[in-house]
Enzyme design. Structure first.
Site, PDB file in Angstrom:
ATOM      1  CG  ASN A  85      -0.260  -0.153   2.528  1.00 20.06           C
ATOM      2  OD1 ASN A  85       0.967  -0.130   2.603  1.00 20.06           O
ATOM      3  ND2 ASN A  85      -1.033  -0.335   3.591  1.00 20.06           N
ATOM      4  CD  GLN A 135      -2.825   5.169  14.381  1.00 15.81           C
ATOM      5  OE1 GLN A 135      -2.498   6.102  13.673  1.00 15.81           O
ATOM      6  NE2 GLN A 135      -2.809   3.920  13.931  1.00 15.81           N
ATOM      7  CG  HIS A 170      -3.442   4.671  10.150  1.00 17.39           C
ATOM      8  ND1 HIS A 170      -2.472   4.116  10.932  1.00 17.39           N
ATOM      9  CD2 HIS A 170      -2.897   4.792   8.911  1.00 17.39           C
ATOM     10  CE1 HIS A 170      -1.382   3.886  10.204  1.00 17.39           C
ATOM     11  NE2 HIS A 170      -1.634   4.292   8.969  1.00 17.39           N
TER      12      HIS A 170
END
Length: 399
Positions: free
Chosen positions: A147, A314, A333
């Site tokens: 990615n 997170q 995210h």
């Protein structure tokens, strides 16, 4: 038979999708440097489906069930009584994502005597204590490059959104207004601005390549200087330090990993050295920036804008100041978990598991730790002894 824990983010609030806006996604066979995309023997999903949430289960349910393995999929990862902690004691494999990280601390690893493989569905293994993994002979792998371009596209989008003041302008439309003066009061052209990246690995270099057509002046800093032919091709200016680069940049994009040298790199002292009114885009790791220093710089005008999709911790708590600071363009995210990217990292996870269960070697591009030491791409990217302590500490500048 193995027990696999897969920690993924929750399904959409309206439920797992029954249909999608597009019928297909482009098939990518290789990446810009020639590395092949994931090559599992087969997959049990349609590329373009949502695979990164709990119901998607990375497309692994049928495959693992056919082999007689036990798969536990959960989004409950934090706290002493989380589902992750309850299941970890007899787990053989843990799969997690950078976007919803299951922090494998030394303490958690010590409570998981059967754990042999920690696999990141994506890029970045800084949520795993790598030293503890080495000490306990746990193999660590990630789906390198799956990615990187997804993140690079996100960076360019955020740069343009900040400089052109897109988000407030969109909000005027939603509110029913036509307030052109309010929209353009903070809007500029990106053309001819000085733009620099902290690190020019796969993501940083991809950002530079995508920005060149905007006729900007490109800068970078990296401990590994790029080949002269790339510098010439992109007309790049290399700086030996972050401090020297940020002094001349109107826009700074952060594309380096988190490790002790980069933690809180962008603090008040560094922000004071930047051009007044510069912009920062951070899709690397939240702790590379001092949380409160960023908020202060936006409030007092040292920064014109800050955008990114990485936070610490997170998921970010409700009272995180980056949710409410002025002139920001923050998202959860998401830069590396588009539906397109999910197809690649899910296929990569399947490839690694096929190798693992069949006793075949995992390709070097995916290996971070193996046989008690740094291995594969990890031997180049990370340093022994750099432990995460369960937060986001990572390792050396990555290519």
């Amino acid at each position: 038979m193995a027990k696999i824990i897969c920690v993924l983010y929750d399904d959409p609030i309206d439920g797992y999708p029954q249909s999608y806006p597009r019928d297909s996604i482009p098939k990518i066979k290789s990446y810009p440097d020639g590395q092949t995309a994931p090559t599992p023997k087969s997959i049990d999903f349609i590329p373009g489906q949502m695979l990164g949430s709990v119901s998607g289960a990375l497309g692994l349910r049928s495959y693992l069930a056919s082999l007689g393995h036990t798969l536990v999929v959960t989004s409950d990862k934090d706290g002493d009584n989380s589902r992750f902690d309850q299941e970890l004691h007899d787990a053989d494999i843990v799969i997690s994502q950078p976007f919803w990280p299951a922090y494998l601390t030394a303490e958690r690893i010590a409570k998981a005597p059967k754990l042999k493989l920690a696999l990141t569905a994506g890029i970045g293994s800084d949520h795993i204590d790598l030293q503890a993994a080495m000490d306990h002979n746990i193999t660590v792998a990630e789906i390198t490059y799956c990615n990187s371009i997804s993140v690079a596209e996100h960076v360019v989008m955020m740069i343009l959104s900040l400089v052109r003041n897109y988000i407030p302008s969109y909000q005027w439309v939603v509110k029913g207004g036509w307030n052109i003066a309010d929209c353009v009061a903070r809007s500029y052209d990106l053309e001819c601005m000085e733009v620099g990246t902290v690190a020019a690995g796969r993501i940083g270099l991809a950002v530079l390549r995508r920005l060149k057509p905007f006729d900007v002046k490109l800068h970078y800093t990296d401990r590994h200087r790029l080949p002269p032919e790339i510098e010439q091709e992109l007309n790049l200016i290399w700086h030996p330090s972050v401090e020297l680069m940020v002094r001349v940049c109107d826009v700074v994009t952060i594309n380096c990993p988190l490790h002790p040298e980069t933690e809180h790199m962008f603090d008040d002292a560094l922000l004071d050295k930047m051009k007044r009114g510069a912009y920062i885009v951070n899709t690397a790791r939240g702790k590379i920036c001092d949380r409160d220093a960023i908020a202060r710089a936006l409030e007092d005008g040292r920064l014109s804008g800050y955008a990114g999709d990485v936070w610490f911790p997170q998921p970010a708590p409700q009272d995180h100041p980056w949710r409410t600071m002025p002139h920001h363009g923050m998202t959860p995210h998401i830069s590396g978990t588009s539906l397109s990217a999910q197809a690649r990292y899910a296929a990569g996870v399947r490839e690694v598991l096929e190798c693992w269960f069949e006793g075949r070697p995992i390709r070097d591009e995916y290996l971070i730790v193996d046989a008690g030491k740094l291995a594969g791409v990890g031997a180049h990217s990370y340093s022994e002894g750099d432990t995460t302590g369960g937060s986001e500490e990572a390792a050396k500048f990555r290519h």
